[in-house]
Design a protein around this motif. Sequence first.
Motif, mmCIF file in Angstrom:
data_model
loop_
_atom_site.group_PDB
_atom_site.id
_atom_site.type_symbol
_atom_site.label_atom_id
_atom_site.label_comp_id
_atom_site.label_asym_id
_atom_site.label_seq_id
_atom_site.Cartn_x
_atom_site.Cartn_y
_atom_site.Cartn_z
ATOM 1 N N ASP A 1 0.869 -1.444 -0.016
ATOM 2 C CA ASP A 1 -0.230 -0.049 -0.310
ATOM 3 C C ASP A 1 0.769 1.207 -0.202
ATOM 4 O O ASP A 1 1.017 2.390 -0.499
ATOM 5 N N PHE A 2 2.296 1.038 0.514
ATOM 6 C CA PHE A 2 3.315 2.517 0.978
ATOM 7 C C PHE A 2 3.833 2.525 -0.395
ATOM 8 O O PHE A 2 5.129 3.209 -0.540
ATOM 9 N N GLY A 3 4.200 1.217 -0.990
ATOM 10 C CA GLY A 3 5.195 1.226 -2.450
ATOM 11 C C GLY A 3 5.980 1.007 -2.316
ATOM 12 O O GLY A 3 7.354 1.085 -2.985
ATOM 13 N N VAL A 4 6.460 0.384 -1.146
ATOM 14 C CA VAL A 4 8.077 -0.135 -0.481
ATOM 15 C C VAL A 4 7.430 -1.819 -0.323
ATOM 16 O O VAL A 4 6.704 -2.256 -0.190
ATOM 17 N N ASP A 5 9.282 -2.060 -0.223
ATOM 18 C CA ASP A 5 9.548 -3.644 0.428
ATOM 19 C C ASP A 5 9.916 -4.018 1.152
ATOM 20 O O ASP A 5 10.517 -5.226 1.810
ATOM 21 N N ARG A 6 10.409 -2.835 2.007
ATOM 22 C CA ARG A 6 11.099 -2.313 3.220
ATOM 23 C C ARG A 6 11.601 -2.008 4.316
ATOM 24 O O ARG A 6 10.765 -0.876 4.309
ATOM 25 N N VAL A 7 11.221 -2.179 5.422
ATOM 26 C CA VAL A 7 10.928 -1.203 7.041
ATOM 27 C C VAL A 7 12.463 -1.649 8.091
ATOM 28 O O VAL A 7 12.643 -2.874 7.971
ATOM 29 N N VAL A 8 12.230 -0.532 8.239
ATOM 30 C CA VAL A 8 12.640 -0.659 9.710
ATOM 31 C C VAL A 8 11.875 -0.448 11.040
ATOM 32 O O VAL A 8 11.384 0.622 10.588
ATOM 33 N N ILE A 9 12.019 -0.729 12.141
ATOM 34 C CA ILE A 9 11.233 -0.543 13.708
ATOM 35 C C ILE A 9 12.503 -0.414 14.528
ATOM 36 O O ILE A 9 13.353 -0.731 14.516
ATOM 37 N N GLY A 10 11.624 1.164 14.527
ATOM 38 C CA GLY A 10 12.686 1.141 15.927
ATOM 39 C C GLY A 10 12.119 2.096 16.585
ATOM 40 O O GLY A 10 10.381 2.281 17.184
ATOM 41 N N GLY A 11 12.581 3.051 17.732
ATOM 42 C CA GLY A 11 11.947 3.627 18.955
ATOM 43 C C GLY A 11 12.848 3.960 20.053
ATOM 44 O O GLY A 11 13.790 4.423 19.601
ATOM 45 N N GLU A 12 11.703 4.797 20.703
ATOM 46 C CA GLU A 12 12.823 5.934 21.910
ATOM 47 C C GLU A 12 12.167 5.667 23.263
ATOM 48 O O GLU A 12 11.164 5.497 23.607
ATOM 49 N N SER A 13 13.812 5.013 24.678
ATOM 50 C CA SER A 13 13.298 4.653 25.020
ATOM 51 C C SER A 13 12.278 3.700 25.857
ATOM 52 O O SER A 13 12.161 2.704 24.734
ATOM 53 N N SER A 14 10.580 3.919 25.910
ATOM 54 C CA SER A 14 9.881 2.748 26.176
ATOM 55 C C SER A 14 9.407 2.637 24.783
ATOM 56 O O SER A 14 9.416 1.011 25.016
ATOM 57 N N GLY A 15 9.258 3.375 24.096
ATOM 58 C CA GLY A 15 9.381 2.660 22.794
ATOM 59 C C GLY A 15 10.111 1.804 21.834
ATOM 60 O O GLY A 15 9.442 1.115 21.192
ATOM 61 N N ALA A 16 11.402 2.050 22.097
ATOM 62 C CA ALA A 16 12.419 0.706 21.753
ATOM 63 C C ALA A 16 11.864 -0.282 22.338
ATOM 64 O O ALA A 16 12.270 -1.985 21.973
ATOM 65 N N HIS A 17 11.462 -0.416 23.540
ATOM 66 C CA HIS A 17 11.473 -2.175 23.856
ATOM 67 C C HIS A 17 9.952 -2.240 23.056
ATOM 68 O O HIS A 17 9.752 -3.330 22.676
ATOM 69 N N LEU A 18 8.682 -1.523 22.872
ATOM 70 C CA LEU A 18 7.838 -1.467 22.392
ATOM 71 C C LEU A 18 7.365 -1.876 20.773
ATOM 72 O O LEU A 18 7.497 -3.768 20.527
ATOM 73 N N GLY A 19 8.955 -1.473 20.423
ATOM 74 C CA GLY A 19 9.217 -1.709 19.396
ATOM 75 C C GLY A 19 10.270 -3.069 18.986
ATOM 76 O O GLY A 19 9.544 -4.251 17.768
ATOM 77 N N CYS A 20 11.106 -3.270 20.088
ATOM 78 C CA CYS A 20 10.931 -4.754 19.469
ATOM 79 C C CYS A 20 10.601 -6.213 19.815
ATOM 80 O O CYS A 20 11.004 -7.209 19.566
ATOM 81 N N GLU A 21 9.252 -5.943 21.026
ATOM 82 C CA GLU A 21 8.657 -6.665 21.290
ATOM 83 C C GLU A 21 7.412 -7.016 19.741
ATOM 84 O O GLU A 21 7.369 -8.680 19.415
ATOM 85 N N ALA A 22 7.169 -5.894 19.214
ATOM 86 C CA ALA A 22 6.782 -6.455 17.887
ATOM 87 C C ALA A 22 7.398 -6.819 16.611
ATOM 88 O O ALA A 22 7.475 -7.882 15.927
ATOM 89 N N LEU A 23 9.167 -6.642 17.283
ATOM 90 C CA LEU A 23 9.914 -7.180 16.178
ATOM 91 C C LEU A 23 9.937 -8.786 16.608
ATOM 92 O O LEU A 23 10.078 -9.572 15.694
ATOM 93 N N LEU A 24 9.987 -9.314 17.948
ATOM 94 C CA LEU A 24 10.517 -10.693 18.383
ATOM 95 C C LEU A 24 8.986 -11.056 17.454
ATOM 96 O O LEU A 24 8.870 -12.594 17.589
ATOM 97 N N HIS A 25 7.603 -10.566 17.852
ATOM 98 C CA HIS A 25 6.536 -11.801 17.297
ATOM 99 C C HIS A 25 6.317 -11.929 16.361
ATOM 100 O O HIS A 25 5.921 -12.484 14.884
ATOM 101 N N LEU A 26 7.166 -10.421 14.616
ATOM 102 C CA LEU A 26 6.923 -10.773 13.392
ATOM 103 C C LEU A 26 7.808 -12.035 13.596
ATOM 104 O O LEU A 26 7.546 -12.797 12.212
ATOM 105 N N ARG A 27 9.764 -12.535 13.591
ATOM 106 C CA ARG A 27 9.573 -13.551 13.574
ATOM 107 C C ARG A 27 9.296 -14.478 13.714
ATOM 108 O O ARG A 27 8.848 -15.477 12.978
ATOM 109 N N THR A 28 8.296 -14.920 14.844
ATOM 110 C CA THR A 28 7.508 -15.705 15.158
ATOM 111 C C THR A 28 6.359 -15.946 14.355
ATOM 112 O O THR A 28 5.954 -17.167 14.100
ATOM 113 N N ALA A 29 5.983 -14.605 13.664
ATOM 114 C CA ALA A 29 4.614 -15.029 13.022
ATOM 115 C C ALA A 29 5.076 -15.494 11.632
ATOM 116 O O ALA A 29 4.725 -15.485 10.658
#
Length: 325
Positions: A161-189
């Motif tokens: 939908d965004f015309g792309v095929d690559r993504v980077v996930i990131g965040g600051e402080s507590s947001g980095a924790h949330l982004g990492c949990e999302a990253l780990l879920h993507l691996r599991t999925a």
Amino acid sequence: MITDPRHDYAAGETFWLDKDLALARRLNRILSLLPRYRTDRRWNASLLQRMIEIGQRCVPDIAVLRGQARIRTIKTEAGPINIRITAPPQQEAAGLYIHFHGGAWVIGNARFEGGLAREIALECQVVVAVIDFENARDDRLDKTILQCVRATEWLVDHLGDFGVDRVVIGGESSGAHLGCEALLHLRTAGKIGKVAGFYSMCGGFDLQGSPSLHKASRDSLVIDAPAAVANLRRLTRSLSNSLSHGPLHADLRGLPPSLFIAGSLDPIVDDSLEMNARWVQQNGNSRCILVPEAPHGFNRFPTSLAAKANAFARRWIGDVIRTAD
């Protein structure tokens, strides 16, 4: 590895100079006179959030009105989630950057990240999606994590939908924790293949409290360290055993390249150092930059050191997206 980026990325480029450190020290002296933020107090988080929202309601969202940003709402079992999307103007995007804001899991919102999103979109030529997750002032961090996981998964499923095929996930402080949990879920999925990298600024990854946090005192700059430990204890009560210790204690195998930037004066500096070490051990594709004279959240302060650290991070995001296999 831990990187000293005084001469990194380009030959002859200087990352920080003595004058940058002197300016940071002057600001730190001012910060030492100010009250520390107690992240465990919900009344002050509610007050700060209320002030942010009132201020935003009083000022039109110019970026949205001008078509520079748009809001997409998705439905999940954890409730509706707004995603603030900023695209590079009149440019073909190289990828998507998914950002999670900081705020000790209890304050902040996506609109507050508008300036940062525009800078990343322009410089990196990427679409920026800021997840407007529900803050956990009710101590339901499990719900917040679920929202972040579902929003990230939706974005990865709809990269076309965004015309792309690559993504980077990131965040600051507590947001980095949330982004990492999302990253780990993507691996599991089984959806990690589209993720080109993970980025953290002053991230928190040990929900039991890292050694540096437990050793820090109430005199640590910006945040009250003992209060931060108490905040973690409140938030982790809602989490299952698999989540309650944080990503630092998870299996990190099979993850993409990562960049951790941390301040040497940050009470949670060990979160980044230890996370980087485990990432290197299990994947061999991580780097950590330890910035001197830098407290928690230093990248948001008006110093040349902060500006250079942010520019370094943006360049890394753009590079890792363009060089992904």
